[in-house]
Write an enzyme that holds these catalytic residues in place. Structure first.
Site, PDB file in Angstrom:
ATOM      1  N   ASN A  34       0.847  -1.188   0.000  1.00  0.00           N
ATOM      2  CA  ASN A  34       0.000   0.000   0.000  1.00  0.00           C
ATOM      3  C   ASN A  34       0.886   1.243   0.000  1.00  0.00           C
ATOM      4  O   ASN A  34       1.684   1.409  -0.931  1.00  0.00           O
ATOM      5  CB  ASN A  34      -1.092  -0.037   1.075  1.00  0.00           C
ATOM      6  CG  ASN A  34      -0.646  -0.233   2.492  1.00  0.00           C
ATOM      7  OD1 ASN A  34      -0.251  -1.335   2.886  1.00  0.00           O
ATOM      8  ND2 ASN A  34      -0.729   0.808   3.302  1.00  0.00           N
ATOM      9  N   ASP A  35       0.784   2.145   0.947  1.00  0.00           N
ATOM     10  CA  ASP A  35       1.382   3.477   0.851  1.00  0.00           C
ATOM     11  C   ASP A  35       2.826   3.488   0.361  1.00  0.00           C
ATOM     12  O   ASP A  35       3.667   2.726   0.857  1.00  0.00           O
ATOM     13  CB  ASP A  35       1.397   4.164   2.226  1.00  0.00           C
ATOM     14  CG  ASP A  35       0.059   4.189   2.904  1.00  0.00           C
ATOM     15  OD1 ASP A  35      -0.935   3.754   2.294  1.00  0.00           O
ATOM     16  OD2 ASP A  35       0.003   4.641   4.056  1.00  0.00           O
ATOM     17  N   GLN A  51       4.714   0.218   2.057  1.00  0.00           N
ATOM     18  CA  GLN A  51       4.094  -0.688   3.003  1.00  0.00           C
ATOM     19  C   GLN A  51       3.920  -2.040   2.319  1.00  0.00           C
ATOM     20  O   GLN A  51       3.400  -2.128   1.196  1.00  0.00           O
ATOM     21  CB  GLN A  51       2.756  -0.135   3.465  1.00  0.00           C
ATOM     22  CG  GLN A  51       2.869   1.134   4.307  1.00  0.00           C
ATOM     23  CD  GLN A  51       3.415   0.849   5.694  1.00  0.00           C
ATOM     24  OE1 GLN A  51       2.694   0.494   6.609  1.00  0.00           O
ATOM     25  NE2 GLN A  51       4.729   0.991   5.852  1.00  0.00           N
ATOM     26  N   SER A  95       4.001   3.722   7.790  1.00  0.00           N
ATOM     27  CA  SER A  95       4.534   4.615   6.760  1.00  0.00           C
ATOM     28  C   SER A  95       5.498   5.657   7.295  1.00  0.00           C
ATOM     29  O   SER A  95       5.472   6.018   8.478  1.00  0.00           O
ATOM     30  CB  SER A  95       3.385   5.318   6.031  1.00  0.00           C
ATOM     31  OG  SER A  95       2.708   4.417   5.192  1.00  0.00           O
ATOM     32  N   ARG A 159       1.084   9.215  13.167  1.00  0.00           N
ATOM     33  CA  ARG A 159       1.850   8.388  12.230  1.00  0.00           C
ATOM     34  C   ARG A 159       2.226   9.131  10.940  1.00  0.00           C
ATOM     35  O   ARG A 159       1.838  10.254  10.704  1.00  0.00           O
ATOM     36  CB  ARG A 159       1.048   7.136  11.872  1.00  0.00           C
ATOM     37  CG  ARG A 159      -0.334   7.375  11.267  1.00  0.00           C
ATOM     38  CD  ARG A 159      -1.042   6.034  11.068  1.00  0.00           C
ATOM     39  NE  ARG A 159      -2.404   6.155  10.572  1.00  0.00           N
ATOM     40  CZ  ARG A 159      -3.477   6.241  11.356  1.00  0.00           C
ATOM     41  NH1 ARG A 159      -3.343   6.228  12.669  1.00  0.00           N
ATOM     42  NH2 ARG A 159      -4.685   6.342  10.821  1.00  0.00           N
ATOM     43  N   ASP A 160       3.013   8.399  10.149  1.00  0.00           N
ATOM     44  CA  ASP A 160       3.374   8.780   8.777  1.00  0.00           C
ATOM     45  C   ASP A 160       4.271  10.018   8.725  1.00  0.00           C
ATOM     46  O   ASP A 160       3.950  11.009   8.058  1.00  0.00           O
ATOM     47  CB  ASP A 160       2.124   9.015   7.916  1.00  0.00           C
ATOM     48  CG  ASP A 160       1.111   7.887   8.009  1.00  0.00           C
ATOM     49  OD1 ASP A 160       1.519   6.763   8.360  1.00  0.00           O
ATOM     50  OD2 ASP A 160      -0.079   8.136   7.740  1.00  0.00           O
ATOM     51  N   GLU A 214      -3.925  11.260   7.144  1.00  0.00           N
ATOM     52  CA  GLU A 214      -2.774  10.381   6.989  1.00  0.00           C
ATOM     53  C   GLU A 214      -1.771  10.956   5.991  1.00  0.00           C
ATOM     54  O   GLU A 214      -2.070  11.837   5.192  1.00  0.00           O
ATOM     55  CB  GLU A 214      -3.231   8.996   6.510  1.00  0.00           C
ATOM     56  CG  GLU A 214      -4.064   8.241   7.524  1.00  0.00           C
ATOM     57  CD  GLU A 214      -4.200   6.772   7.173  1.00  0.00           C
ATOM     58  OE1 GLU A 214      -3.868   5.935   8.026  1.00  0.00           O
ATOM     59  OE2 GLU A 214      -4.654   6.467   6.047  1.00  0.00           O
TER      60      GLU A 214
END
Length: 481
Positions: A34-35, A51, A95, A159-160, A214
């Site tokens: 994913n990301d 990810q 992430s 996060r991220d 996000e």
């Protein structure tokens, strides 16, 4: 057990042949992605992490996969870079981003761990340093914890991190929830990557733009500052935002002294069915490049038997023009274009397929100059059974993309509509197609529309239809690697 080596062994033993995947879009060697993470330039190459769960086509304990490229088109698969193998990230290496430093290539990521009482998780920011191939997590991890946030800010949705350097100071933005559950972007600074200071809230949803924000990104481009983020749980708003997870940008101005960002209204980054979690990097030549996950959390369908899930968009060059963020495919794509076919000032009445205008790995531009018509449609990846349709309602200035008949076998969103500029002035549509995707760039990058299709590859016709009379140009290239 060495979880990183286990992942590396698994991906090497189960690598999917490239011919079973898109040719020039990043996909996992096996399993799930994913990301995009750690999109950066290091030692003469572009590095892209992501990810990654190699063991199945479903989301699982998050690793970081890794690929490199010298031109954004040909990608070299590298061994997995991170695995959730430490006490501070054993629930996942979520992430993050990367930066070139004197210490080496520094990865900054979110480490996820369960709370001591088992009720939920905590998310903190961690660092690993490497040489472009192998990465070692710092003994000082986590370097930023939720306890450094003001009272009331979420420790479980934090996060991220996206890192950059300005002068001698490193800065980092991360997504977070305030005490009322509203999305916000928090800002930190550091002089050495290991001791960080909380600087404040850079931007806030004000309870109107989804919930958790996000995958933030913050940068200067063409004299303006841009904040990118991916709000979750949005409600549809006209033709601008769809329900669910979106990706948006804010154009604004940043005051470095007070570290405040005065932003405009949110604008969608992509109006297609599959686009999320974009991240950018800057190249030595000054170009700002963006890549994103070309999948939707609410449309996770793949054909039966397919051993990979998820792909990235084609990287895009960004620029600010007339108060808009413009996107175009990276110019390096032109180095792979072959066999030009060109039609100029064609008169289209009714439906027609043009000789040589077909294919599933193509760069195809259709320019509609003028005409007396109400509706214009383009069918791509077409056969008797399948097609993906792009239609323009000239009277309403609405474009619709419809993949209902693309081979979808699940009850997922298949139609998206977008408001176009005045169609009386003409419309230019550039299609980039690569086996399982259609990326459409409107009017030299005014808007982008990204959509995944899993149509059999023998469906390669392109047909045009006009319910009146239109003057058009067509330019098509095959893309060969």
């Amino acid at each position: 057990m060495d979880l990183l080596q286990k992942a590396r062994d698994y991906e090497e033993e189960n690598r999917i042949p490239q011919e079973e995947r898109p040719a020039f879009h990043v996909t996992p060697p096996v399993g799930w992605i994913n990301d995009p993470n750690g999109f950066s330039f290091y030692q003469g190459k572009v590095h892209l992490f992501y990810q990654y769960h190699p063991y199945s086509t479903a989301w699982g304990p998050m690793h970081w996969g890794h690929q490199t490229s010298k031109d954004f088109i040909r990608w070299q698969e590298c061994a997995a870079a991170l695995a959730p193998d430490e006490a501070y990230d054993k629930e996942g290496c979520f992430s993050g981003s990367a930066i070139e430093t004197e210490q080496g290539h520094v990865l900054v990521y979110t480490g996820v761990v369960k709370n001591d009482d088992g009720s939920g998780v905590r998310q903190n920011q961690c660092i690993a340093v490497g040489d472009g191939k192998n990465y070692k997590k710092s003994a000082k991890c986590p370097v930023i914890t939720g306890d450094m946030l003001p009272e009331g800010f979420s420790r479980s949705d934090f996060r991220d991190p996206k890192i950059w350097k300005d002068g001698n100071v490193y800065y980092l933005v991360a997504g977070n929830l305030d005490g009322d559950g509203n999305g916000q972007i928090v800002l930190f600074s550091s002089e050495n990557l290991y001791q960080w200071k909380y600087e404040g809230v850079l931007a806030h949803s004000e309870g109107t733009i989804g919930r958790m924000w996000e995958c933030p990104d913050f940068f200067e481009l063409d004299g303006r500052h841009i904040l990118i983020c991916s709000p979750q749980d949005m409600e549809a708003q006209g033709y601008e935002f769809h329900s669910g997870n979106n990706a948006v940008y804010f154009l604004g101005d940043y005051e470095k002294g007070s570290k405040t960002f005065s932003r405009g209204n949110p604008v969608s980054l992509d109006y297609g069915l599959d686009f999320y979690a974009p991240q950018t990097t800057v190249l030595p030549d000054g170009r700002r490049i963006m890549i994103a996950w070309m999948t939707s959390w609410d449309a996770l369908f793949i054909p039966e038997g397919q051993k990979w899930q998820g792909m990235m968009t084609l990287p895009r060059e960004l620029r600010v023009e007339h108060g808009k963020l413009m996107q175009q495919p990276v110019r390096e794509l032109k180095n792979y274009r072959k066999n030009k076919i060109f039609y100029k000032n064609e008169i289209l009445e009714g439906e027609k397929c043009y000789n040589g205008i077909r294919g599933r790995m193509i760069d195809f531009t259709l320019t509609i100059h003028a005409g007396e018509f109400h509706e214009f449609t383009v069918d791509v990846a077409k056969s008797e059974e399948y097609h993906t349709r792009i239609s323009i309602d000239k009277d309403k200035n609405i474009m619709e993309i419809d993949r209902t008949y693309s081979g979808v076998r699940r009850d997922v969103a298949c139609i998206r509509r977008v408001k176009l500029p005045d169609c009386e002035a003409g419309v230019k549509l550039r299609f980039i197609m690569d086996r399982n995707s259609v990326e459409l760039f409107v009017n030299d990058g005014e808007m982008a529309v990204s959509t995944v299709i899993y149509t059999p590859l023998d469906a390669e016709e392109i047909s045009l239809c006009c319910d009146g009379r239109a003057v058009i140009d067509l330019e098509k290239y095959e893309i060969e690697l």
